[in-house]
Motif scaffolding. Sequence first.
Motif, short mmCIF file in Angstrom:
data_model
loop_
_atom_site.label_atom_id
_atom_site.label_comp_id
_atom_site.label_asym_id
_atom_site.label_seq_id
_atom_site.Cartn_x
_atom_site.Cartn_y
_atom_site.Cartn_z
N ALA A 11 -7.00 7.87 -7.22
CA ALA A 11 -6.81 7.01 -6.05
C ALA A 11 -5.53 7.35 -5.31
O ALA A 11 -4.53 7.77 -5.91
CB ALA A 11 -6.79 5.54 -6.46
N ASP A 12 -5.56 7.17 -3.99
CA ASP A 12 -4.36 7.29 -3.17
C ASP A 12 -3.65 5.95 -3.07
O ASP A 12 -2.42 5.88 -3.11
CB ASP A 12 -4.73 7.76 -1.76
CG ASP A 12 -5.39 9.12 -1.78
OD1 ASP A 12 -4.71 10.10 -2.11
OD2 ASP A 12 -6.60 9.20 -1.46
N ARG A 13 -4.43 4.89 -2.92
CA ARG A 13 -3.89 3.55 -2.83
C ARG A 13 -4.75 2.60 -3.64
O ARG A 13 -5.87 2.93 -4.01
CB ARG A 13 -3.83 3.07 -1.36
CG ARG A 13 -2.79 3.80 -0.52
CD ARG A 13 -2.70 3.23 0.89
NE ARG A 13 -3.95 3.40 1.62
CZ ARG A 13 -4.53 2.45 2.35
NH1 ARG A 13 -3.99 1.25 2.43
NH2 ARG A 13 -5.64 2.70 3.01
N SER A 33 -14.47 9.05 2.81
CA SER A 33 -13.63 7.94 2.38
C SER A 33 -14.33 7.22 1.23
O SER A 33 -15.51 6.90 1.32
CB SER A 33 -13.37 6.98 3.53
OG SER A 33 -12.77 7.65 4.62
N HIS A 85 0.65 2.04 -2.53
CA HIS A 85 0.47 3.47 -2.72
C HIS A 85 0.62 3.76 -4.20
O HIS A 85 1.57 3.30 -4.84
CB HIS A 85 1.55 4.25 -1.96
CG HIS A 85 1.12 4.71 -0.60
ND1 HIS A 85 0.05 5.55 -0.40
CD2 HIS A 85 1.63 4.45 0.64
CE1 HIS A 85 -0.08 5.80 0.90
NE2 HIS A 85 0.86 5.13 1.54
N SER A 130 -12.93 13.23 -6.53
CA SER A 130 -11.95 14.10 -5.86
C SER A 130 -12.63 15.07 -4.91
O SER A 130 -12.09 15.38 -3.84
CB SER A 130 -11.15 14.88 -6.92
OG SER A 130 -10.38 14.00 -7.72
N ARG A 135 1.55 6.40 -5.56
CA ARG A 135 2.77 7.16 -5.83
C ARG A 135 4.00 6.27 -5.97
O ARG A 135 5.04 6.71 -6.49
CB ARG A 135 3.00 8.18 -4.71
CG ARG A 135 3.27 7.57 -3.36
CD ARG A 135 3.72 8.61 -2.33
NE ARG A 135 4.01 8.00 -1.05
CZ ARG A 135 3.23 8.05 0.03
NH1 ARG A 135 2.07 8.70 -0.05
NH2 ARG A 135 3.57 7.47 1.15
N LYS A 159 -13.38 13.32 -1.66
CA LYS A 159 -12.17 13.24 -0.85
C LYS A 159 -11.89 14.57 -0.15
O LYS A 159 -11.53 14.60 1.03
CB LYS A 159 -10.99 12.84 -1.73
CG LYS A 159 -9.65 12.83 -1.01
CD LYS A 159 -8.53 12.49 -1.97
CE LYS A 159 -7.18 12.64 -1.28
NZ LYS A 159 -6.05 12.32 -2.18
N SER A 160 -12.08 15.68 -0.86
CA SER A 160 -11.79 16.99 -0.28
C SER A 160 -12.72 17.31 0.88
O SER A 160 -12.42 18.15 1.72
CB SER A 160 -11.89 18.08 -1.35
OG SER A 160 -13.24 18.27 -1.75
N MET A 189 -9.56 4.73 -2.18
CA MET A 189 -8.94 3.43 -2.36
C MET A 189 -9.56 2.76 -3.58
O MET A 189 -10.78 2.61 -3.67
CB MET A 189 -9.16 2.55 -1.13
CG MET A 189 -8.84 1.07 -1.34
SD MET A 189 -7.09 0.72 -1.45
CE MET A 189 -6.69 0.70 0.32
N GLY A 192 1.51 0.86 2.27
CA GLY A 192 0.90 2.05 2.83
C GLY A 192 0.73 1.94 4.32
O GLY A 192 0.12 2.79 4.95
N GLU A 228 -9.63 9.34 2.06
CA GLU A 228 -8.80 8.85 0.97
C GLU A 228 -9.65 8.09 -0.03
O GLU A 228 -10.77 7.68 0.26
CB GLU A 228 -7.67 7.95 1.49
CG GLU A 228 -8.07 6.53 1.80
CD GLU A 228 -6.89 5.60 1.99
OE1 GLU A 228 -5.75 5.95 1.63
OE2 GLU A 228 -7.11 4.48 2.51
#
Length: 274
Positions: free
Chosen positions: A238-240, A223, A254, A215, A256, A218-219, A56, A19, A54
């Motif tokens: 999670a993003d990462r 963090s 990541h 969520s 994804r 995060k919006s 984590m 990332g 984000e």
Amino acid sequence: MNGDTAASPATLQDDARSGGRPDSTSVLVATDLRKNFGAVAALAGASLHLRRGEVMALMGDNGAGKSTLVKSIAGVVVPDSGEILINGEPRRFAGPGDALRAGIETVYQDLALVDSMSASENVFLGREPVKAGPLGRLFKLVDRRRMADDAGQALAGIGAKIPSLADSVSAMSGGQRQALAVARAMLWGKNIVMLDEPTAALGVQESEGVLEIISALKSQDVSVLMISHNLEHVFKVADRVTVMRQGRTVGERHIRDVVANDIVGLITGGSEVS
């Protein structure tokens, strides 16, 4: 590298799959933190970076050092060495109060709620506002209306539903208690909210509610650093993910770019670290 060799912080930062390295969007950078308790090395080279807005996930087996890392960031544990940057500034927290003043709030598994007190009283526990005016200041009269209004707004901001702010916490479900603790953290944690196993011991429906709250954080550009053993939940919010083993950071990915087995391999040592 084999599965028993931990990567250096530089390797972690340069790994294209991790990332990327910390940058101007990083609100938290922890580098090569080490902490011994007697002969036991609780942290033996723990590093991570968390960006603005984000989520984590922090993962690893029991005893991997996750809680000690979070407590180091929260000021509960003072590392023997290493560096912590908050918004690019080096910080050394001598106690939890220093971390709180830096905008870092932590929700531990015990939630630190007082069952006999109301929801709004728990949100402001130890930070009760005093009524305006000379009498309020002189007699330190608690502004309960402000407490109720601000607590209600914090809960509404994360989509949490609590029947009555006047009810004692003892009457709340596990999910409602978790939502209340997170709302308190959100109200006071302007930079970072850290959650220790936020869905542990919750049923499916209540867990989903907590994930929705994460969520929502995060919006709102908060963090979130979340310790979790639940891969399904991690992949939902999670993003990462940062993985620790034996006190060391062994990988950062990541979400994804990976599947569950990739993360399991890092946790158990079956995959190459990087």
